[in-house]
Design a protein around this motif. Structure first.
Motif, short mmCIF file in Angstrom:
data_model
loop_
_atom_site.label_atom_id
_atom_site.label_comp_id
_atom_site.label_asym_id
_atom_site.label_seq_id
_atom_site.Cartn_x
_atom_site.Cartn_y
_atom_site.Cartn_z
N LYS A 1 4.13 -6.37 0.32
CA LYS A 1 3.28 -5.75 -0.80
C LYS A 1 2.35 -6.83 -1.26
O LYS A 1 1.65 -6.45 -2.29
N GLU B 1 -1.40 -5.68 -1.66
CA GLU B 1 -1.91 -4.90 -2.81
C GLU B 1 -1.56 -5.46 -4.28
O GLU B 1 -2.49 -5.20 -5.05
N GLU C 1 -4.89 -7.58 -4.70
CA GLU C 1 -6.06 -6.86 -4.92
C GLU C 1 -5.88 -6.12 -6.47
O GLU C 1 -6.92 -6.07 -7.11
N LYS C 2 -4.86 -5.83 -6.89
CA LYS C 2 -4.60 -5.26 -8.27
C LYS C 2 -4.71 -6.22 -9.24
O LYS C 2 -5.81 -6.21 -10.17
N ASP D 1 -11.31 -6.46 -3.01
CA ASP D 1 -10.79 -6.16 -1.82
C ASP D 1 -10.69 -7.34 -0.80
O ASP D 1 -11.51 -8.07 -0.38
N HIS E 1 -8.77 -6.99 2.30
CA HIS E 1 -8.44 -6.68 3.60
C HIS E 1 -8.81 -7.24 4.64
O HIS E 1 -8.64 -7.36 5.71
N ILE F 1 -2.88 -0.84 5.35
CA ILE F 1 -2.52 -0.97 3.87
C ILE F 1 -3.63 -0.09 3.29
O ILE F 1 -4.83 -0.56 3.48
N ARG G 1 -6.45 0.83 0.70
CA ARG G 1 -7.43 0.00 -0.14
C ARG G 1 -7.06 0.66 -1.67
O ARG G 1 -6.90 1.87 -1.79
N ARG G 2 -7.32 -0.33 -2.58
CA ARG G 2 -7.27 -0.05 -3.93
C ARG G 2 -8.54 0.96 -4.12
O ARG G 2 -9.72 0.49 -3.85
#
Length: 458
Positions: free
Chosen positions: A162, A165, A168-169, A174, A176, A455, A457-458
């Protein structure tokens, strides 16, 4: 002094970025603390098993690398200087923002230092764990180059499936696109930070580097995001006992010792002046201190060596490269023999020294915490064929494992060997072991190979 209420490291101290104050948020929830030589840190929050499994199932947040020696190399001839001391080459063409795993050896080809180098700009390189050795070579160099200790950087690790994620939060960026060993500039806690795709458990993981003035707030934000997905803070024991061996990342003090005192009187005197390194060695192979030394070829790093330039140890490594005698493997230890070794300590005058052989990390990590590295002979039909070190529980597989450097002809997976357990001048016992895959962890999220496009993307 930083205004984050942490205790800053005195200028000139090569080891250590931040000595955490007792009220630091890193201590929140920890149930055991330990002194690692320059300050107290959380040793364990829940259990070492739980903390390690978080890096396989969700995520963990680690703080241990705040003790990293960080050292900048700058100047018109910075790249030329690095080329002159490292087994690697071509630091000049390295793109800004790119990184390398760098190794420095002595004239006999034994590793003196290894660590990560980041190119921050033209003629500006930041290094982690290459100094103090790098500083020693720089002070002797006649090139136009300057070395500077960096003492105001926090250094956290977000490790596990995780981790992307989470970052990025927290950063709103981003990430990735980052492949293994790449980095990007982001914002955390209102300050610029660098996220670097690296980690020591073998799984998908990232390092976060930023200014110590926001170290507390950055930690709070990152830890909150880790715990929100069911992850855990990671204590010193888990990082130092388990991660490197399971992931297949040989590490100084855990798996080998740099020969600081045996690489010339100048280096010995320098190291004694900046950080006395009184690491002891015990185990059946401690009868010869050189057993604790390794070359890049012993531990699987021969691919880093480039002979197209001059560097310390070149001639010795050329000879080794033409006839590589040893190979790094993982050993799985026999459970019944581990039990026999445990019970052998209660045999009165014939007792085998137990000395921290257990699934209990409080016991096993004591070697590292008090500056004692263990190394034992590996036998085949009674003959010595290599060395075993870095013993640890592998919590997913429920095995006791170690790394080992074995004669090439005996290093095939499935080979049955024995580890000679016991200290010098004490009775010894043989523990059966089987050569297993290296690295031991080769799961879906293996960091060097994992494709983050799977995974969302947000």
């Amino acid at each position: 002094m930083p205004d984050n209420n942490e205790v800053s490291v005195p200028p000139g101290t090569p080891i250590g970025q931040i000595i955490f104050a007792p009220d630091s948020p890193i201590f929140e929830g920890s149930n055991v603390q330990t002194n690692i030589g320059f300050g107290w840190v959380p040793a364990e929050y829940s259990t070492t098993r739980d903390e390690f499994l978080a890096s396989r199932e969700t995520a963990s947040i680690g703080f241990v690398l705040n003790n990293s020696p960080v050292y900048d190399v700058t100047g018109p001839e910075a790249a030329a200087f690095l080329n002159s001391v490292a087994v690697n080459k071509d630091f000049g063409p390295l793109e800004t923002g790119a990184s390398k795993h760098v190794v420095i050896c002595n004239e006999q080809g034994y590793i003196l230092a290894d660590g990560v180098l980041l190119k921050l700009g033209e003629n500006h390189f930041r290094t982690y764990w290459l100094a103090p050795v790098l500083d020693f070579f720089l002070t002797k160099s006649t090139l136009d180059v300057t070395g500077t200790w960096v003492l105001d950087e926090y250094f956290y690790q977000i490790d596990g499936p995780k981790s992307l994620e989470i970052l990025e939060k927290v950063t709103g960026s981003d990430l990735h696109h980052l492949r293994f060993a790449q980095n990007a500039t982001v914002s955390i806690a209102g300050a610029e930070a660098v996220v670097h795709r690296l980690g020591m458990s073998g799984a998908l993981a990232y390092e976060v580097h930023g200014p110590s003035t926001v170290a507390r707030e950055a930690y709070r934000q990152l830890r909150a995001a880790v715990e929100e997905v069911g992850g855990r803070p990671q204590g010193f024991w888990n990082y130092s006992l388990v991660n490197h061996t399971v992931a297949g990342y040989p590490n100084q003090v855990i798996h080998f010792l740099p020969p600081y005192r045996d690489s010339g009187p100048e280096l010995a005197a320098y190291m004694e002046s900046v950080i006395p390194f009184d690491i002891g060695v015990h185990g059946s192979a401690s009868d010869d201190l050189s057993n604790a030394w390794v070359t890049p070829y012993d531990i699987g790093w021969g691919y880093l060596v480039n002979f197209d330039h001059e560097f310390p140890g070149k001639a010795a490594l050329q000879a080794i490269a033409s006839n590589r005698p040893r190979k790094v493997v993982t050993l799985e230890w026999n459970a019944d023999d581990i039990g026999a070794a445990y019970s052998a300590q209660f045999r009165g005058a014939d007792a085998v020294v137990y000395d921290r052989m257990s699934n209990d990390p409080v016991i096993a990590i004591a070697d590292y915490a008090v500056g004692r590295m263990r190394i034992d002979y590996v036998l085949l039909n009674g003959e010595k064929i290599g060395l075993a070190t870095g013993r640890t529980p592998a919590f997913v597989e429920n095995r006791m494992i170690s790394l080992a450097w074995l004669d090439v002809e005996h290093a095939a997976e499935g080979t049955e060997v024995t580890v000679l357990w016991g200290d010098i001048d004490h009775p010894k016992i043989e523990i059966r072991a089987t050569v297993a895959q290296f690295p031991y962890y080769q799961g879906e999220f293996r960091n060097e190979k994992f494709d983050t496009s799977s995974i969302p993307r947000r």
